[in-house]
Write a protein that holds these residues in place. Structure first.
Motif, PDB file in Angstrom:
ATOM      1  N   VAL A 268    -100.834  -9.872 -44.765  1.00  0.00           N
ATOM      2  CA  VAL A 268    -101.865 -10.817 -45.207  1.00  0.00           C
ATOM      3  C   VAL A 268    -101.224 -12.099 -45.725  1.00  0.00           C
ATOM      4  O   VAL A 268    -101.747 -13.195 -45.522  1.00  0.00           O
ATOM      5  N   LEU A 269    -100.084 -11.997 -46.384  1.00  0.00           N
ATOM      6  CA  LEU A 269     -99.396 -13.208 -46.842  1.00  0.00           C
ATOM      7  C   LEU A 269     -98.905 -14.038 -45.656  1.00  0.00           C
ATOM      8  O   LEU A 269     -98.948 -15.269 -45.684  1.00  0.00           O
ATOM      9  N   GLU A 270     -98.441 -13.347 -44.624  1.00  0.00           N
ATOM     10  CA  GLU A 270     -97.991 -14.072 -43.430  1.00  0.00           C
ATOM     11  C   GLU A 270     -99.150 -14.811 -42.767  1.00  0.00           C
ATOM     12  O   GLU A 270     -99.042 -15.994 -42.415  1.00  0.00           O
ATOM     13  N   LEU A 271    -100.288 -14.124 -42.602  1.00  0.00           N
ATOM     14  CA  LEU A 271    -101.441 -14.766 -41.969  1.00  0.00           C
ATOM     15  C   LEU A 271    -101.993 -15.903 -42.812  1.00  0.00           C
ATOM     16  O   LEU A 271    -102.531 -16.873 -42.283  1.00  0.00           O
ATOM     17  N   THR A 272    -101.846 -15.789 -44.131  1.00  0.00           N
ATOM     18  CA  THR A 272    -102.405 -16.801 -45.021  1.00  0.00           C
ATOM     19  C   THR A 272    -101.471 -17.980 -45.213  1.00  0.00           C
ATOM     20  O   THR A 272    -101.887 -19.146 -45.132  1.00  0.00           O
ATOM     21  N   LEU A 273    -100.202 -17.710 -45.475  1.00  0.00           N
ATOM     22  CA  LEU A 273     -99.244 -18.783 -45.741  1.00  0.00           C
ATOM     23  C   LEU A 273     -98.683 -19.397 -44.463  1.00  0.00           C
ATOM     24  O   LEU A 273     -98.344 -20.583 -44.437  1.00  0.00           O
ATOM     25  N   LEU A 274     -98.543 -18.566 -43.427  1.00  0.00           N
ATOM     26  CA  LEU A 274     -97.932 -19.038 -42.189  1.00  0.00           C
ATOM     27  C   LEU A 274     -98.835 -18.712 -40.997  1.00  0.00           C
ATOM     28  O   LEU A 274     -98.496 -17.872 -40.166  1.00  0.00           O
ATOM     29  N   PRO A 275    -100.018 -19.312 -40.919  1.00  0.00           N
ATOM     30  CA  PRO A 275    -100.921 -18.990 -39.795  1.00  0.00           C
ATOM     31  C   PRO A 275    -100.330 -19.351 -38.442  1.00  0.00           C
ATOM     32  O   PRO A 275    -100.705 -18.773 -37.423  1.00  0.00           O
ATOM     33  N   GLU A 276     -99.362 -20.287 -38.433  1.00  0.00           N
ATOM     34  CA  GLU A 276     -98.738 -20.646 -37.158  1.00  0.00           C
ATOM     35  C   GLU A 276     -97.637 -19.680 -36.765  1.00  0.00           C
ATOM     36  O   GLU A 276     -97.112 -19.754 -35.656  1.00  0.00           O
ATOM     37  N   GLY A 277     -97.270 -18.773 -37.681  1.00  0.00           N
ATOM     38  CA  GLY A 277     -96.255 -17.782 -37.361  1.00  0.00           C
ATOM     39  C   GLY A 277     -94.969 -18.015 -38.120  1.00  0.00           C
ATOM     40  O   GLY A 277     -94.672 -19.129 -38.560  1.00  0.00           O
ATOM     41  N   VAL A 278     -94.186 -16.945 -38.304  1.00  0.00           N
ATOM     42  CA  VAL A 278     -92.948 -17.032 -39.071  1.00  0.00           C
ATOM     43  C   VAL A 278     -91.861 -17.778 -38.318  1.00  0.00           C
ATOM     44  O   VAL A 278     -90.820 -18.113 -38.899  1.00  0.00           O
ATOM     45  N   GLU A 279     -92.046 -18.041 -37.042  1.00  0.00           N
ATOM     46  CA  GLU A 279     -91.024 -18.722 -36.263  1.00  0.00           C
ATOM     47  C   GLU A 279     -90.902 -20.189 -36.664  1.00  0.00           C
ATOM     48  O   GLU A 279     -89.854 -20.811 -36.467  1.00  0.00           O
ATOM     49  N   GLU A 280     -91.990 -20.746 -37.211  1.00  0.00           N
ATOM     50  CA  GLU A 280     -91.980 -22.167 -37.532  1.00  0.00           C
ATOM     51  C   GLU A 280     -91.095 -22.444 -38.741  1.00  0.00           C
ATOM     52  O   GLU A 280     -90.922 -21.598 -39.617  1.00  0.00           O
ATOM     53  N   ASN A 281     -90.552 -23.656 -38.784  1.00  0.00           N
ATOM     54  CA  ASN A 281     -89.709 -24.070 -39.912  1.00  0.00           C
ATOM     55  C   ASN A 281     -90.618 -24.554 -41.038  1.00  0.00           C
ATOM     56  O   ASN A 281     -90.805 -25.736 -41.257  1.00  0.00           O
ATOM     57  N   SER A 282     -91.215 -23.622 -41.733  1.00  0.00           N
ATOM     58  CA  SER A 282     -92.228 -23.951 -42.732  1.00  0.00           C
ATOM     59  C   SER A 282     -91.588 -24.208 -44.082  1.00  0.00           C
ATOM     60  O   SER A 282     -90.394 -24.058 -44.280  1.00  0.00           O
ATOM     61  N   ARG A 283     -92.471 -24.549 -45.039  1.00  0.00           N
ATOM     62  CA  ARG A 283     -91.994 -24.867 -46.381  1.00  0.00           C
ATOM     63  C   ARG A 283     -91.533 -23.638 -47.138  1.00  0.00           C
ATOM     64  O   ARG A 283     -90.955 -23.759 -48.202  1.00  0.00           O
ATOM     65  N   LEU A 284     -91.835 -22.460 -46.667  1.00  0.00           N
ATOM     66  CA  LEU A 284     -91.382 -21.264 -47.369  1.00  0.00           C
ATOM     67  C   LEU A 284     -89.864 -21.183 -47.402  1.00  0.00           C
ATOM     68  O   LEU A 284     -89.296 -20.569 -48.292  1.00  0.00           O
ATOM     69  N   THR A 285     -89.202 -21.777 -46.432  1.00  0.00           N
ATOM     70  CA  THR A 285     -87.740 -21.735 -46.422  1.00  0.00           C
ATOM     71  C   THR A 285     -87.145 -22.662 -47.466  1.00  0.00           C
ATOM     72  O   THR A 285     -85.936 -22.684 -47.642  1.00  0.00           O
TER      73      THR A 285
END
Length: 488
Positions: A54-71
């Motif tokens: 649920v955290l993945e779908l909520t924080l990273l709806p585009e998927g964990v592959e993207e270079n998101s701000r979580l990194t």
């Protein structure tokens, strides 16, 4: 001769009791199976998998592959915006952020020493220790004050106050008469100093030794109770002036010097912390980081990982926080207001999978399981013959079908893929639309393997009940079809 049965007739109300007990067993056992299934999927491993999803779908709806701000995770920054900087860890003396670019380690050490010395003289050692949270540092401070500092302050007060009638006995009170008038009570040996002692302790002391005892007691009282409280014990103006001048000038500087020496070993670490802090201030981004707080993985370790692996590490650690500490602690680690609002909008149902709820499910499983066992025994008692197997079997089957009717189609839907978007808000969708979107989002977030755990529990119960029914039918058929022995 007529054949009669030896089996006593069963009361008619047994039949009604059997039906009532059977119906109660169906509903209680169905709820027991549900709670037992929830206790299984709320165990640490499957529950954290659900929360991670649920955290993945909520924080990273585009998927964990993207270079998101979580990194962009940081691990406990030395200074957070708007918070003061604790100069020496374990001592609650701070500097403002505006001072940190020019503050040296030596100046910081002297500030801590001076403020702590002032606190001791103003309120005493025990009150000043409330500013020291490090137990080892608090013990070192206590030993310092009760040892070298006390001895040095005694020497300063002896030089200052003994010539004012304490060395020659001119300020000595008639403490022997006080003992006679008030037997068993402490006496005041010096006029103008409200300190009282056991007369037996004074008998063997000369006049100058009594004066020295009073001086040492005043020195100890300055460090334990503070200067103002000690000054109130002295009413003689000459002694009071000498006490005030010695403590406020030489005594204060003496205490500051000792404390500065005590904290001298902290200066290299303080220098390193100030340098790191200045680097942090220089590199501080304009926007807050998406995720902040105490994490097991450092920012440097995350920086060395590919985006996908770094995001998974953050999601795993956040799911562990949500499972062990709850929603509020998880939200505290999310600085971005939009991401925090998104997690808060859908995380309510997922609190059902936390460690706290897992303990509740286990307790309720035992409770409703015990009730089901009692109802099962009553159903067997009110039934007769093969009806015992049939009644129990059908009750278990119907109980499992109540839950299975919902979980079997749900499991197939998830296997086929359930497309659900994050719900917006009650204001924009309405209560019905919001709840519908939330339910679909929850179902899409629960991994199929976790939901299959509950499905399997109902399936096992269904097959167990069917097995009892089949066994009863086989026994009945065998009784009807078996060849009868001939009688001679």
């Amino acid at each position: 001769m007529y054949l009669t049965s030896n089996t006593p007739a069963r009361p008619y109300w047994y039949q009604d009791a059997k039906w009532l007990t059977g119906l109660a067993l169906v509903f209680v056992l169905s709820f027991t199976l549900l709670v037992f299934g929830l206790s299984r999927i709320s165990a640490p491993e499957p529950a954290q998998e659900i929360l991670r999803t649920v955290l993945e779908l909520t924080l990273l709806p585009e998927g964990v592959e993207e270079n998101s701000r979580l990194t962009a995770l940081r691990q406990d920054p030395i200074l957070r915006p708007g918070e003061p900087f604790e100069l020496i860890p374990g001592v609650n003396i701070f500097a403002e952020e505006s001072e940190l670019t020019t503050l040296s380690a030596q100046a910081a050490r002297l500030r801590v020493s001076n403020q702590l010395a002032d606190a001791i003289l103003n309120r005493g050692l025990n009150a000043a220790l409330t500013q020291v949270s490090d137990p080892l540092l608090a013990q070192q401070l206590t030993d310092l004050l009760q040892g070298p500092v006390l001895q040095s302050l005694e020497a300063l007060l002896e030089i200052s106050m003994m010539p004012s009638g304490l060395a020659d006995g001119s300020r000595l009170a008639n403490w022997q008469l006080q003992r006679i008038n008030n037997p068993g009570e402490p006496v005041q040996p010096i006029v103008g100093v409200f300190l009282f002692f056991d007369p037996a302790r004074l008998e063997a002391l000369a006049s100058s030794e009594i004066g020295l005892l009073v001086v040492k007691t005043l020195a100890a009282n300055v460090l334990s109770q503070g200067f103002e409280a000690t000054l109130e014990l002295v009413s003689n103006s000459n002694l009071q002036a000498r006490l005030a001048q010695t403590v406020q000038e030489d005594g204060r500087q003496l205490l500051r010097d000792y404390l500065s020496t005590l904290f001298l070993s902290q200066e290299p670490e303080l220098t390193q912390r100030l340098d790191s802090l200045r680097e942090q201030l220089a590199e501080r981004p304009e926007e807050p980081l998406a995720i902040i707080g105490r994490m097991q993985t450092s920012a440097q370790e995350l920086a060395e990982l590919p985006p996908r692996e770094a995001n998974l590490v953050v999601l795993n650690e956040l799911s562990q926080v949500m499972y062990e500490e709850g929603l509020e602690q998880t939200l505290d680690r999310i600085a971005d207001p939009q991401l925090k609002a998104r997690v808060a909008s859908v995380s309510g149902p997922f609190e059902l999978f936390t460690g706290n709820m897992h303990s509740r499910y286990i307790r309720r499983s035992w409770l409703f399981g015990s009730i089901s066992a009692v109802l099962l025994l009553l159903l067997i008692f009110f039934s007769s013959g093969l009806g015992r197997l049939l009644s129990v079997g059908f009750a278990i089957m119907f109980a499992s079908l109540l839950g299975g009717a919902a979980f079997f189609p749900l499991s197939r839907s998830l296997q086929n893929g359930l497309n659900a978007n994050l719900p917006y808000s009650i204001q924009s969708e309405g209560i019905i639309g919001y709840l519908t979107s939330l339910i679909r989002y929850v179902l899409a977030s629960v991994p199929t393997a976790s939901l299959q755990i509950i499905t399997n529990i109902y399936l096992v119960a269904l097959l167990s009940g069917a097995a009892l029914v089949v066994l009863a039918l086989i026994i009945r058929a065998w009784g009807l079809l078996r060849p009868r022995r001939s009688r001679f």
